[in-house]
Design a protein around this motif. Structure first.
Motif, PDB file in Angstrom:
ATOM      1  N   VAL A   1      20.239 -25.870 -43.074  1.00  0.00           N
ATOM      2  CA  VAL A   1      21.405 -25.275 -43.725  1.00  0.00           C
ATOM      3  C   VAL A   1      22.307 -24.668 -42.655  1.00  0.00           C
ATOM      4  O   VAL A   1      21.846 -23.931 -41.787  1.00  0.00           O
ATOM      5  CB  VAL A   1      20.978 -24.189 -44.729  1.00  0.00           C
ATOM      6  CG1 VAL A   1      22.201 -23.516 -45.351  1.00  0.00           C
ATOM      7  CG2 VAL A   1      20.094 -24.792 -45.810  1.00  0.00           C
ATOM      8  N   PRO A   2      23.609 -24.970 -42.687  1.00  0.00           N
ATOM      9  CA  PRO A   2      24.501 -24.476 -41.631  1.00  0.00           C
ATOM     10  C   PRO A   2      24.921 -23.030 -41.854  1.00  0.00           C
ATOM     11  O   PRO A   2      24.807 -22.494 -42.960  1.00  0.00           O
ATOM     12  CB  PRO A   2      25.722 -25.398 -41.765  1.00  0.00           C
ATOM     13  CG  PRO A   2      25.756 -25.721 -43.228  1.00  0.00           C
ATOM     14  CD  PRO A   2      24.312 -25.822 -43.657  1.00  0.00           C
ATOM     15  N   ALA A   3      25.408 -22.409 -40.787  1.00  0.00           N
ATOM     16  CA  ALA A   3      26.096 -21.135 -40.935  1.00  0.00           C
ATOM     17  C   ALA A   3      27.389 -21.394 -41.702  1.00  0.00           C
ATOM     18  O   ALA A   3      27.971 -22.480 -41.602  1.00  0.00           O
ATOM     19  CB  ALA A   3      26.394 -20.539 -39.562  1.00  0.00           C
ATOM     20  N   VAL A   4      27.827 -20.426 -42.478  1.00  0.00           N
ATOM     21  CA  VAL A   4      29.032 -20.596 -43.297  1.00  0.00           C
ATOM     22  C   VAL A   4      30.221 -20.988 -42.432  1.00  0.00           C
ATOM     23  O   VAL A   4      30.998 -21.896 -42.775  1.00  0.00           O
ATOM     24  CB  VAL A   4      29.341 -19.299 -44.077  1.00  0.00           C
ATOM     25  CG1 VAL A   4      30.668 -19.433 -44.833  1.00  0.00           C
ATOM     26  CG2 VAL A   4      28.215 -18.980 -45.050  1.00  0.00           C
ATOM     27  N   LYS A   5      30.376 -20.335 -41.290  1.00  0.00           N
ATOM     28  CA  LYS A   5      31.492 -20.612 -40.391  1.00  0.00           C
ATOM     29  C   LYS A   5      31.451 -22.058 -39.906  1.00  0.00           C
ATOM     30  O   LYS A   5      32.482 -22.745 -39.866  1.00  0.00           O
ATOM     31  CB  LYS A   5      31.446 -19.657 -39.197  1.00  0.00           C
ATOM     32  CG  LYS A   5      32.556 -19.867 -38.188  1.00  0.00           C
ATOM     33  CD  LYS A   5      32.419 -18.891 -37.021  1.00  0.00           C
ATOM     34  CE  LYS A   5      33.484 -19.146 -35.962  1.00  0.00           C
ATOM     35  NZ  LYS A   5      33.340 -18.224 -34.805  1.00  0.00           N
ATOM     36  N   SER A   6      30.271 -22.545 -39.562  1.00  0.00           N
ATOM     37  CA  SER A   6      30.128 -23.915 -39.060  1.00  0.00           C
ATOM     38  C   SER A   6      30.465 -24.938 -40.139  1.00  0.00           C
ATOM     39  O   SER A   6      31.133 -25.949 -39.872  1.00  0.00           O
ATOM     40  CB  SER A   6      28.703 -24.136 -38.545  1.00  0.00           C
ATOM     41  OG  SER A   6      28.383 -23.216 -37.529  1.00  0.00           O
ATOM     42  N   ALA A   7      29.995 -24.687 -41.353  1.00  0.00           N
ATOM     43  CA  ALA A   7      30.285 -25.600 -42.459  1.00  0.00           C
ATOM     44  C   ALA A   7      31.785 -25.654 -42.738  1.00  0.00           C
ATOM     45  O   ALA A   7      32.354 -26.734 -42.945  1.00  0.00           O
ATOM     46  CB  ALA A   7      29.529 -25.154 -43.711  1.00  0.00           C
ATOM     47  N   LEU A   8      32.436 -24.496 -42.721  1.00  0.00           N
ATOM     48  CA  LEU A   8      33.881 -24.446 -42.960  1.00  0.00           C
ATOM     49  C   LEU A   8      34.655 -25.182 -41.874  1.00  0.00           C
ATOM     50  O   LEU A   8      35.638 -25.883 -42.153  1.00  0.00           O
ATOM     51  CB  LEU A   8      34.349 -22.993 -43.051  1.00  0.00           C
ATOM     52  CG  LEU A   8      33.953 -22.232 -44.315  1.00  0.00           C
ATOM     53  CD1 LEU A   8      34.382 -20.771 -44.219  1.00  0.00           C
ATOM     54  CD2 LEU A   8      34.559 -22.872 -45.556  1.00  0.00           C
ATOM     55  N   ILE A   9      34.210 -25.041 -40.624  1.00  0.00           N
ATOM     56  CA  ILE A   9      34.879 -25.728 -39.509  1.00  0.00           C
ATOM     57  C   ILE A   9      34.792 -27.236 -39.692  1.00  0.00           C
ATOM     58  O   ILE A   9      35.784 -27.958 -39.496  1.00  0.00           O
ATOM     59  CB  ILE A   9      34.263 -25.297 -38.167  1.00  0.00           C
ATOM     60  CG1 ILE A   9      34.640 -23.848 -37.849  1.00  0.00           C
ATOM     61  CG2 ILE A   9      34.717 -26.225 -37.032  1.00  0.00           C
ATOM     62  CD1 ILE A   9      33.907 -23.272 -36.660  1.00  0.00           C
ATOM     63  N   LEU A  10      33.614 -27.743 -40.068  1.00  0.00           N
ATOM     64  CA  LEU A  10      33.457 -29.184 -40.281  1.00  0.00           C
ATOM     65  C   LEU A  10      34.318 -29.657 -41.447  1.00  0.00           C
ATOM     66  O   LEU A  10      34.998 -30.693 -41.350  1.00  0.00           O
ATOM     67  CB  LEU A  10      31.992 -29.529 -40.537  1.00  0.00           C
ATOM     68  CG  LEU A  10      31.708 -31.007 -40.832  1.00  0.00           C
ATOM     69  CD1 LEU A  10      32.103 -31.890 -39.653  1.00  0.00           C
ATOM     70  CD2 LEU A  10      30.241 -31.227 -41.192  1.00  0.00           C
ATOM     71  N   ILE A  11      34.315 -28.916 -42.553  1.00  0.00           N
ATOM     72  CA  ILE A  11      35.082 -29.317 -43.734  1.00  0.00           C
ATOM     73  C   ILE A  11      36.575 -29.357 -43.425  1.00  0.00           C
ATOM     74  O   ILE A  11      37.275 -30.331 -43.748  1.00  0.00           O
ATOM     75  CB  ILE A  11      34.799 -28.356 -44.906  1.00  0.00           C
ATOM     76  CG1 ILE A  11      33.353 -28.540 -45.394  1.00  0.00           C
ATOM     77  CG2 ILE A  11      35.772 -28.610 -46.060  1.00  0.00           C
ATOM     78  CD1 ILE A  11      32.891 -27.480 -46.363  1.00  0.00           C
ATOM     79  N   VAL A  12      37.074 -28.294 -42.781  1.00  0.00           N
ATOM     80  CA  VAL A  12      38.499 -28.245 -42.425  1.00  0.00           C
ATOM     81  C   VAL A  12      38.853 -29.387 -41.475  1.00  0.00           C
ATOM     82  O   VAL A  12      39.902 -30.041 -41.615  1.00  0.00           O
ATOM     83  CB  VAL A  12      38.856 -26.887 -41.793  1.00  0.00           C
ATOM     84  CG1 VAL A  12      40.265 -26.917 -41.209  1.00  0.00           C
ATOM     85  CG2 VAL A  12      38.748 -25.772 -42.829  1.00  0.00           C
ATOM     86  N   SER A  13      37.964 -29.668 -40.511  1.00  0.00           N
ATOM     87  CA  SER A  13      38.209 -30.750 -39.552  1.00  0.00           C
ATOM     88  C   SER A  13      38.296 -32.097 -40.251  1.00  0.00           C
ATOM     89  O   SER A  13      39.172 -32.917 -39.946  1.00  0.00           O
ATOM     90  CB  SER A  13      37.091 -30.783 -38.502  1.00  0.00           C
ATOM     91  OG  SER A  13      37.026 -29.579 -37.773  1.00  0.00           O
ATOM     92  N   LEU A  14      37.408 -32.342 -41.215  1.00  0.00           N
ATOM     93  CA  LEU A  14      37.410 -33.614 -41.934  1.00  0.00           C
ATOM     94  C   LEU A  14      38.673 -33.773 -42.782  1.00  0.00           C
ATOM     95  O   LEU A  14      39.258 -34.865 -42.840  1.00  0.00           O
ATOM     96  CB  LEU A  14      36.165 -33.720 -42.818  1.00  0.00           C
ATOM     97  CG  LEU A  14      34.830 -33.891 -42.080  1.00  0.00           C
ATOM     98  CD1 LEU A  14      33.664 -33.865 -43.061  1.00  0.00           C
ATOM     99  CD2 LEU A  14      34.806 -35.181 -41.271  1.00  0.00           C
TER     100      LEU A  14
END
Length: 255
Positions: A133-146
């Motif tokens: 499970v990712p850190a919230v910040k990491s998940a948000l960075i990936l989602i925004v990047s995609l």
């Protein structure tokens, strides 16, 4: 004739068009799921237990890049070029829809399809592969990047299709770019850092290289220098904007 605005019927029409594209269903939804599961279950058998979690995360992140590339770069370019060949945008103008309205609706439809694909991909991969499970910040960075990639690649695909206005050359160019990015940016198993110097330089011009190679390292927290990644995103956006500008310029001259 007054210009019509966004409406529900137009959105449903474009969404059905998008979901009716077999390439999007197969390569934008099914392919990333199948490839990620096969890679982990078959090709990562010899990976040490201590490295398995990060390796599976890397596979998940890398395969997630296929979704915007297949859905938008290939799927939208192919669909829109066929529409241009059949003069469908011109017919839509006859019904009062402007180019800007049609472009906006199409982009929203592809963002919606991207969301559906990403949700399905994430749910299946997490259920089957036991990814950390990712850190919230990491998940948000990936989602925004995609999602940024979707918007940028949408403009690039639109520009290529509008420039040629034919399915053949549009499909050939977008497919060449698609497979070129997959090879250079780590989606075929060879990381950008392992490439020869010239190819490595080209690979790091694109944000996909940084996502596939680096994002797993801070998936569960940690720091990362985002400057090169942001620069590569700006570069890709600039190239897409230039292609779209040239296509619009050529289109005005032709008109």
């Amino acid at each position: 004739m007054p210009t019509k605005r966004w409406n529900q019927k137009l959105f449903i029409y474009e969404l059905r068009n998008t979901l009716g594209n077999v390439f999007i269903l197969v390569f934008g939804i099914l392919f990333p799921i199948i490839m990620s599961i096969l890679t982990v279950k078959v090709f990562l058998q010899g990976v040490p237990e201590s490295m398995l979690a990060e390796t599976k995360t890397g596979v998940f992140i890398t395969m997630s890049l296929i979704i915007p590339m297949a859905t938008v770069l290939i799927g939208y370019a192919a669909t829109y070029s066929q529409e241009l060949e059949k003069n469908i945008p011109f017919r839509m103008k006859m019904f009062g829809y402007s180019d800007k309205t049609l472009l906006l609706v199409k982009m929203v439809c592809y963002l919606a399809v991207m969301t559906i694909s990403l949700i399905l991909f994430t749910v299946v991969d997490y259920a089957v592969l036991d990814i950390p499970v990712p850190a919230v910040k990491s998940a948000l960075i990936l989602i925004v990047s995609l999602y940024l990639l979707v918007c940028i690649l949408f403009l690039l695909a639109h520009g290529i299709a509008l420039y040629f206005k034919k399915f053949g050359p549009t499909y050939a160019i977008t497919m060449a770019f698609y497979f070129g990015i997959m090879i250079l940016c780590g989606m075929f198993g060879v990381m950008p850092s392992q490439l020869p110097k010239v190819l490595r330089f080209i690979a790091y011009l694109f944000p996909m290289s940084y996502i596939s190679e680096d994002f797993a390292g801070f998936w569960q927290g940690g720091s990362y220098n985002f400057v090169p990644f942001i620069q590569s995103m700006i570069f890709l956006a600039a190239v897409s904007g230039l292609v779209l500008f040239l296509a619009l310029r050529k289109n005005r001259r032709t008109s």
